[in-house]
Design a protein around this motif. Sequence first.
Motif, mmCIF file in Angstrom:
data_model
loop_
_atom_site.group_PDB
_atom_site.id
_atom_site.type_symbol
_atom_site.label_atom_id
_atom_site.label_comp_id
_atom_site.label_asym_id
_atom_site.label_seq_id
_atom_site.Cartn_x
_atom_site.Cartn_y
_atom_site.Cartn_z
ATOM 1 N N ASN A 98 0.858 -0.939 0.133
ATOM 2 C CA ASN A 98 -0.029 0.093 0.090
ATOM 3 C C ASN A 98 1.099 1.152 0.032
ATOM 4 O OD1 ASN A 98 -1.883 2.260 0.423
ATOM 5 N ND2 ASN A 98 -2.570 0.969 2.302
ATOM 6 N N SER A 99 1.109 1.990 -1.212
ATOM 7 C CA SER A 99 2.110 2.895 -1.163
ATOM 8 C C SER A 99 1.413 4.325 -2.051
ATOM 9 C CB SER A 99 3.417 2.343 -1.864
ATOM 10 O OG SER A 99 3.187 1.686 -3.016
ATOM 11 N N THR A 100 1.999 5.211 -1.841
ATOM 12 C CA THR A 100 1.900 6.337 -2.762
ATOM 13 C C THR A 100 2.479 6.385 -4.002
ATOM 14 O OG1 THR A 100 4.050 7.325 -1.949
ATOM 15 C CG2 THR A 100 2.149 7.943 -0.613
ATOM 16 N N PRO A 101 1.831 7.079 -5.091
ATOM 17 C CA PRO A 101 2.372 6.916 -6.545
ATOM 18 C C PRO A 101 3.750 6.968 -6.814
ATOM 19 C CG PRO A 101 0.343 8.152 -6.190
ATOM 20 C CD PRO A 101 0.856 8.008 -4.954
ATOM 21 N N ASP A 102 4.530 7.854 -5.868
ATOM 22 C CA ASP A 102 5.979 8.033 -5.981
ATOM 23 C C ASP A 102 6.877 7.035 -5.137
ATOM 24 O OD1 ASP A 102 5.281 9.459 -3.753
ATOM 25 O OD2 ASP A 102 6.528 11.007 -3.894
ATOM 26 N N PHE A 103 6.207 6.307 -4.594
ATOM 27 C CA PHE A 103 7.070 5.281 -3.606
ATOM 28 C C PHE A 103 7.586 4.345 -4.638
ATOM 29 C CE2 PHE A 103 7.464 1.528 -1.059
ATOM 30 C CZ PHE A 103 8.430 2.385 0.010
ATOM 31 N N ILE A 104 9.050 4.093 -4.607
ATOM 32 C CA ILE A 104 9.394 2.919 -5.377
ATOM 33 C C ILE A 104 10.362 1.913 -4.552
ATOM 34 C CG2 ILE A 104 9.399 4.600 -7.387
ATOM 35 C CD1 ILE A 104 12.722 4.931 -6.806
ATOM 36 N N GLU A 105 10.124 1.866 -3.491
ATOM 37 C CA GLU A 105 10.755 0.829 -2.540
ATOM 38 C C GLU A 105 10.126 -0.537 -2.320
ATOM 39 O OE1 GLU A 105 13.899 1.682 -2.096
ATOM 40 O OE2 GLU A 105 14.214 3.723 -2.156
ATOM 41 N N GLN A 106 8.978 -0.946 -3.209
ATOM 42 C CA GLN A 106 8.601 -2.037 -2.867
ATOM 43 C C GLN A 106 9.174 -3.427 -2.648
ATOM 44 O OE1 GLN A 106 7.804 0.193 -5.260
ATOM 45 N NE2 GLN A 106 5.735 0.769 -4.768
ATOM 46 N N PRO A 107 10.375 -3.441 -3.554
ATOM 47 C CA PRO A 107 11.177 -4.608 -3.120
ATOM 48 C C PRO A 107 11.703 -4.685 -1.836
ATOM 49 C CG PRO A 107 11.372 -3.923 -5.551
ATOM 50 C CD PRO A 107 10.822 -2.616 -4.784
ATOM 51 N N LYS A 108 12.309 -3.466 -1.325
ATOM 52 C CA LYS A 108 12.955 -3.498 -0.238
ATOM 53 C C LYS A 108 11.781 -3.826 1.022
ATOM 54 C CE LYS A 108 16.302 -0.046 -1.072
ATOM 55 N NZ LYS A 108 16.911 1.200 -0.609
ATOM 56 N N VAL A 109 10.643 -3.485 0.676
ATOM 57 C CA VAL A 109 9.477 -3.753 1.750
ATOM 58 C C VAL A 109 9.302 -5.239 1.755
ATOM 59 C CG1 VAL A 109 7.065 -3.434 2.322
ATOM 60 C CG2 VAL A 109 8.271 -1.623 1.631
ATOM 61 N N ILE A 110 9.126 -6.020 0.513
ATOM 62 C CA ILE A 110 8.787 -7.375 0.516
ATOM 63 C C ILE A 110 10.096 -8.241 0.751
ATOM 64 C CG2 ILE A 110 8.020 -9.116 -1.121
ATOM 65 C CD1 ILE A 110 5.834 -7.212 -0.235
ATOM 66 N N ASN A 111 11.009 -7.713 0.770
ATOM 67 C CA ASN A 111 12.304 -8.151 1.228
ATOM 68 C C ASN A 111 12.439 -8.694 3.011
ATOM 69 O OD1 ASN A 111 13.882 -8.487 -0.853
ATOM 70 N ND2 ASN A 111 15.169 -6.586 -0.343
ATOM 71 N N GLY A 112 11.324 -7.980 3.511
ATOM 72 C CA GLY A 112 11.105 -8.429 4.935
ATOM 73 C C GLY A 112 10.326 -9.731 4.857
ATOM 74 N N ALA A 113 9.627 -10.432 4.269
ATOM 75 C CA ALA A 113 9.178 -11.508 4.103
ATOM 76 C C ALA A 113 10.118 -12.403 3.339
ATOM 77 C CB ALA A 113 7.858 -11.615 3.257
ATOM 78 N N SER A 114 10.985 -12.154 2.302
ATOM 79 C CA SER A 114 11.822 -12.747 1.499
ATOM 80 C C SER A 114 12.847 -13.290 2.549
ATOM 81 C CB SER A 114 12.304 -12.350 0.409
ATOM 82 O OG SER A 114 11.377 -12.060 -0.603
ATOM 83 N N ASP A 115 13.497 -12.222 3.011
ATOM 84 C CA ASP A 115 14.667 -12.417 4.221
ATOM 85 C C ASP A 115 14.146 -13.601 5.421
ATOM 86 O OD1 ASP A 115 16.060 -10.736 2.457
ATOM 87 O OD2 ASP A 115 15.953 -9.262 4.032
ATOM 88 N N LEU A 116 12.891 -13.238 5.681
ATOM 89 C CA LEU A 116 12.598 -14.156 6.847
ATOM 90 C C LEU A 116 12.541 -15.783 6.463
ATOM 91 C CD1 LEU A 116 11.822 -14.508 9.552
ATOM 92 C CD2 LEU A 116 9.353 -13.994 8.896
ATOM 93 N N MET A 117 11.678 -15.896 5.110
ATOM 94 C CA MET A 117 11.749 -17.330 4.669
ATOM 95 C C MET A 117 13.199 -17.718 4.425
ATOM 96 S SD MET A 117 8.425 -17.784 4.640
ATOM 97 C CE MET A 117 6.870 -17.301 4.217
ATOM 98 N N VAL A 118 13.972 -17.011 4.082
ATOM 99 C CA VAL A 118 15.055 -17.746 3.825
ATOM 100 C C VAL A 118 16.026 -18.019 4.965
ATOM 101 C CG1 VAL A 118 17.383 -17.553 2.790
ATOM 102 C CG2 VAL A 118 15.563 -16.684 1.523
ATOM 103 N N GLU A 119 15.790 -17.241 6.247
ATOM 104 C CA GLU A 119 16.396 -17.356 7.528
ATOM 105 C C GLU A 119 15.723 -18.610 8.130
ATOM 106 O OE1 GLU A 119 17.653 -13.373 9.666
ATOM 107 O OE2 GLU A 119 15.571 -13.544 9.059
#
Length: 152
Positions: A98-119
């Motif tokens: 859920n982000s503003t039109p100019d927000f471009i850091e979606q991959p960094k946000v979803i890394n929270g889940a990706s990193d946890l799954m790999v850990e």
Amino acid sequence: MSDIEARLSALGHTLPAAPAPAANYVPFVVTGKHLFVSGQISSGPDGLILGKLGAELSVDDGVQAAQRCALALLAQAKAATGDLSKIARLVKLVGFVNSTPDFIEQPKVINGASDLMVEVLGDAGRHARSAVSAASLPLGVAVEIEAIFELV
């Protein structure tokens, strides 16, 4: 307790109860050797993690929200299988931010889940992924993530 739950505990995480569906759908479907988990929203011990990235929420807030989604995905996987050791691998995550039109850091946000799954899952947690922006998400949550797991 499975090895996965032991790793979660060692990382300071507690597996929540599997959330009930909020509408007319099922939380997961098992077909063949695949488990499809419906989108899980960012909910923490104190309730929903609400807000928009790029406005009132920071990337760090989004990472924490994505981690909460990952924990809910694992909770649904346990509800579906009875035992997280039945997960052979995580195949794919699809994350909505859920982000503003100019927000471009979606991959960094979803890394929270990706990193946890790999850990937690090790190499079996490495997965294909999409990380996309959304103008809004259900109930105003910050993040929603769905998953596909392969089962043993």
